[in-house]
Design a protein around this motif. Structure first.
Motif, short mmCIF file in Angstrom:
data_model
loop_
_atom_site.label_atom_id
_atom_site.label_comp_id
_atom_site.label_asym_id
_atom_site.label_seq_id
_atom_site.Cartn_x
_atom_site.Cartn_y
_atom_site.Cartn_z
N ALA A 156 0.82 -1.22 0.00
CA ALA A 156 0.00 0.00 0.00
C ALA A 156 0.85 1.27 0.00
O ALA A 156 0.48 2.28 -0.61
CB ALA A 156 -0.93 0.00 1.21
N ASP A 157 1.99 1.24 0.65
CA ASP A 157 2.85 2.42 0.75
C ASP A 157 3.59 2.71 -0.55
O ASP A 157 4.23 3.76 -0.68
CB ASP A 157 3.87 2.23 1.87
N GLU A 158 3.54 1.79 -1.53
CA GLU A 158 4.30 1.96 -2.76
C GLU A 158 3.47 2.59 -3.88
O GLU A 158 3.97 2.81 -4.97
CB GLU A 158 4.84 0.60 -3.22
N PHE A 159 2.21 2.87 -3.63
CA PHE A 159 1.37 3.45 -4.67
C PHE A 159 1.83 4.87 -5.00
O PHE A 159 2.00 5.71 -4.13
CB PHE A 159 -0.08 3.50 -4.21
N ASP A 160 2.04 5.14 -6.30
CA ASP A 160 2.41 6.47 -6.75
C ASP A 160 1.49 6.83 -7.92
O ASP A 160 1.72 6.41 -9.05
CB ASP A 160 3.87 6.51 -7.20
N PRO A 161 0.43 7.61 -7.67
CA PRO A 161 -0.55 7.91 -8.71
C PRO A 161 -0.08 8.92 -9.76
O PRO A 161 -0.87 9.35 -10.59
CB PRO A 161 -1.73 8.46 -7.91
N HIS A 162 1.20 9.31 -9.72
CA HIS A 162 1.69 10.33 -10.64
C HIS A 162 2.45 9.75 -11.83
O HIS A 162 2.96 10.50 -12.66
CB HIS A 162 2.60 11.30 -9.89
N THR A 163 2.52 8.43 -11.94
CA THR A 163 3.21 7.79 -13.06
C THR A 163 2.29 6.75 -13.68
O THR A 163 1.31 6.32 -13.05
CB THR A 163 4.51 7.11 -12.61
N GLY A 164 2.62 6.32 -14.92
CA GLY A 164 1.83 5.28 -15.57
C GLY A 164 1.76 4.01 -14.74
O GLY A 164 0.66 3.51 -14.45
N PRO A 165 2.92 3.46 -14.33
CA PRO A 165 2.88 2.26 -13.49
C PRO A 165 2.18 2.50 -12.16
O PRO A 165 1.55 1.60 -11.61
CB PRO A 165 4.37 1.95 -13.29
N GLY A 166 2.29 3.72 -11.62
CA GLY A 166 1.62 4.03 -10.37
C GLY A 166 0.12 4.01 -10.52
O GLY A 166 -0.61 3.49 -9.66
N ILE A 167 -0.37 4.60 -11.62
CA ILE A 167 -1.81 4.57 -11.91
C ILE A 167 -2.26 3.12 -12.12
O ILE A 167 -3.32 2.70 -11.64
CB ILE A 167 -2.13 5.42 -13.14
N ALA A 168 -1.43 2.35 -12.82
CA ALA A 168 -1.75 0.93 -13.05
C ALA A 168 -1.86 0.18 -11.74
O ALA A 168 -2.74 -0.67 -11.57
CB ALA A 168 -0.67 0.29 -13.93
N THR A 169 -0.98 0.50 -10.79
CA THR A 169 -1.01 -0.17 -9.50
C THR A 169 -2.34 0.07 -8.79
O THR A 169 -2.93 -0.85 -8.23
CB THR A 169 0.15 0.34 -8.61
N VAL A 170 -2.81 1.31 -8.82
CA VAL A 170 -4.10 1.63 -8.19
C VAL A 170 -5.24 0.90 -8.90
O VAL A 170 -6.13 0.33 -8.25
CB VAL A 170 -4.33 3.16 -8.21
N ILE A 171 -5.21 0.90 -10.23
CA ILE A 171 -6.27 0.24 -10.99
C ILE A 171 -6.29 -1.26 -10.72
O ILE A 171 -7.34 -1.84 -10.39
CB ILE A 171 -6.09 0.49 -12.50
N LEU A 172 -5.12 -1.89 -10.84
CA LEU A 172 -5.05 -3.35 -10.77
C LEU A 172 -5.22 -3.90 -9.36
O LEU A 172 -5.74 -5.01 -9.19
CB LEU A 172 -3.71 -3.83 -11.35
N HIS A 173 -4.77 -3.14 -8.36
CA HIS A 173 -4.81 -3.64 -6.98
C HIS A 173 -6.04 -3.19 -6.21
O HIS A 173 -6.40 -3.82 -5.20
CB HIS A 173 -3.58 -3.17 -6.21
N ILE A 174 -6.68 -2.11 -6.64
CA ILE A 174 -7.79 -1.57 -5.86
C ILE A 174 -9.08 -1.51 -6.67
O ILE A 174 -10.12 -2.05 -6.25
CB ILE A 174 -7.44 -0.16 -5.33
N ILE A 175 -9.04 -0.84 -7.84
CA ILE A 175 -10.26 -0.60 -8.59
C ILE A 175 -10.89 -1.89 -9.11
O ILE A 175 -12.09 -2.15 -8.90
CB ILE A 175 -10.01 0.40 -9.74
N THR A 176 -10.09 -2.72 -9.81
CA THR A 176 -10.69 -3.94 -10.36
C THR A 176 -11.13 -4.92 -9.27
O THR A 176 -12.21 -5.53 -9.41
CB THR A 176 -9.76 -4.65 -11.37
N PRO A 177 -10.39 -5.11 -8.17
CA PRO A 177 -10.93 -5.97 -7.11
C PRO A 177 -12.26 -5.48 -6.56
O PRO A 177 -13.18 -6.28 -6.31
CB PRO A 177 -9.84 -5.93 -6.03
N ILE A 178 -12.40 -4.17 -6.38
CA ILE A 178 -13.66 -3.62 -5.86
C ILE A 178 -14.79 -3.84 -6.87
O ILE A 178 -15.89 -4.27 -6.52
CB ILE A 178 -13.51 -2.13 -5.53
N LEU A 179 -14.52 -3.54 -8.15
CA LEU A 179 -15.56 -3.67 -9.18
C LEU A 179 -15.99 -5.12 -9.36
O LEU A 179 -17.19 -5.41 -9.51
CB LEU A 179 -15.06 -3.11 -10.51
N ILE A 180 -15.04 -6.04 -9.35
CA ILE A 180 -15.37 -7.45 -9.56
C ILE A 180 -16.16 -8.01 -8.38
O ILE A 180 -17.12 -8.76 -8.56
CB ILE A 180 -14.09 -8.27 -9.82
#
Length: 220
Positions: A97-121
Motif C-alpha cells: 500500500a505504501d508503494e502506490f504512486d498515482p503520478h506515473t503510468g505504473p503508479g496509476i496501473a497499481t491503483v487500478i489493478l490492486h484496488i479498482i478492479t478488485p472492488i468492481l469485480i
C-alpha cells in the motif's frame, strides 16, 4: 439484486476496460513497449484473466436471449476470477500500500489493478450474480491458481539475476531471504487464508441464494 441485462453487460465491460487499461500501463504498451517480466506479478496475471473473462461474459449475456443480467456464464470461472482478484486486493492492502504512486503510468496501473478492479469485480458478484451457484469443492480448486503461480516463480527464479526485483515479486515467496521454514509457513498461511476467503464467499453465495428463493421482493 439487479438483473437488468443492460446494466450487467455495461458493468462487465467497465471491469474489462479497467483491467486491460491497467495491464497496458503496467507493461509499458502505452509507450509502444512491452515488458513481459511484468507478468511475474500475480496482480497482472489475475487482471488479464479477469479482463478476458468479463468481456466474454458480457458478450454471452448480451447474445443469449434466455440469460438475464444475473446469469454470468461458467460460475466456477466467475468464482475463480473473483477469488484471484480478491487475493490481489488483500496483498496490495497488506504489503504494498505504501508503494502506490498515482503520478506515473505504473503508479496509476497499481491503483487500478490492486484496488479498482478488485472492488468492481466483488461488486459485480454481489450486485448482479444469481446466488447459490457455487459448490463446496470450489475453494479447494480455486487455490490452484496461486499455487500454479508459485510454481512458475520458483521454477523461473534460478534463471534470473539475483538483483532483479521481479525475481521474487512478493517478499513472502522469497525463500532465499526467508529461509525454507519461514517460506513454507508463509505459503501455508496464504493458502489457508485463500481457502478461508473462498469458503466465506461460498457461504455468502449460499445464504444469499436461499434468501433470493424465499424473498417476495421483485428484482430490478
Amino acid at each position: 439484486m439487479i438483473r437488468t441485462k443492460a446494466y450487467s453487460v455495461a458493468f462487465k465491460i467497465l471491469i474489462s476496460f479497467f483491467a486491460f487499461t491497467g495491464i497496458v500501463l503496467q507493461t509499458g504498451l502505452y509507450k509502444a513497449e512491452f515488458d513481459f517480466s511484468s507478468f511475474r506479478m500475480f496482480t497482472n496475471i489475475s487482471n488479464l484473466i479477469c479482463g478476458v473473462y468479463f468481456i466474454l461474459a458480457a458478450a454471452f449475456i448480451a447474445a443469449d436471449k434466455s440469460r438475464d443480467g444475473g446469469a454470468s456464464p461458467f460460475p466456477f470461472l466467475k468464482g475463480f476470477c473473483t477469488m484471484s482478484i480478491l487475493l490481489t486486493g488483500i496483498v496490495a492492502t497488506a504489503i504494498i500500500a505504501d508503494e502506490f504512486d498515482p503520478h506515473t503510468g505504473p503508479g496509476i496501473a497499481t491503483v487500478i489493478l490492486h484496488i479498482i478492479t478488485p472492488i468492481l469485480i466483488t461488486a459485480d458478484w454481489l450486485i448482479f450474480d444469481k446466488k447459490g451457484r457455487f459448490r463446496k469443492t470450489y475453494p479447494f480448486i480455486w487455490i490452484f491458481s496461486p499455487l500454479l503461480y508459485l510454481i512458475y516463480i520458483l521454477i523461473s527464479a534460478p534463471f534470473m539475476s539475483t538483483g532483479d526485483p521481479l525475481r521474487f515479486p512478493y517478499p513472502f515467496i522469497d525463500y532465499e531471504s526467508l529461509g525454507i521454514p519461514l517460506f513454507l509457513l508463509s505459503i501455508l498461511i496464504v493458502s489457508v487464508l485463500y481457502i478461508f476467503i473462498g469458503y466465506l464467499c461460498f457461504m455468502v453465495d449460499s445464504k444469499m441464494g436461499k434468501l433470493e428463493k424465499t424473498s417476495d421482493i421483485p428484482l430490478s
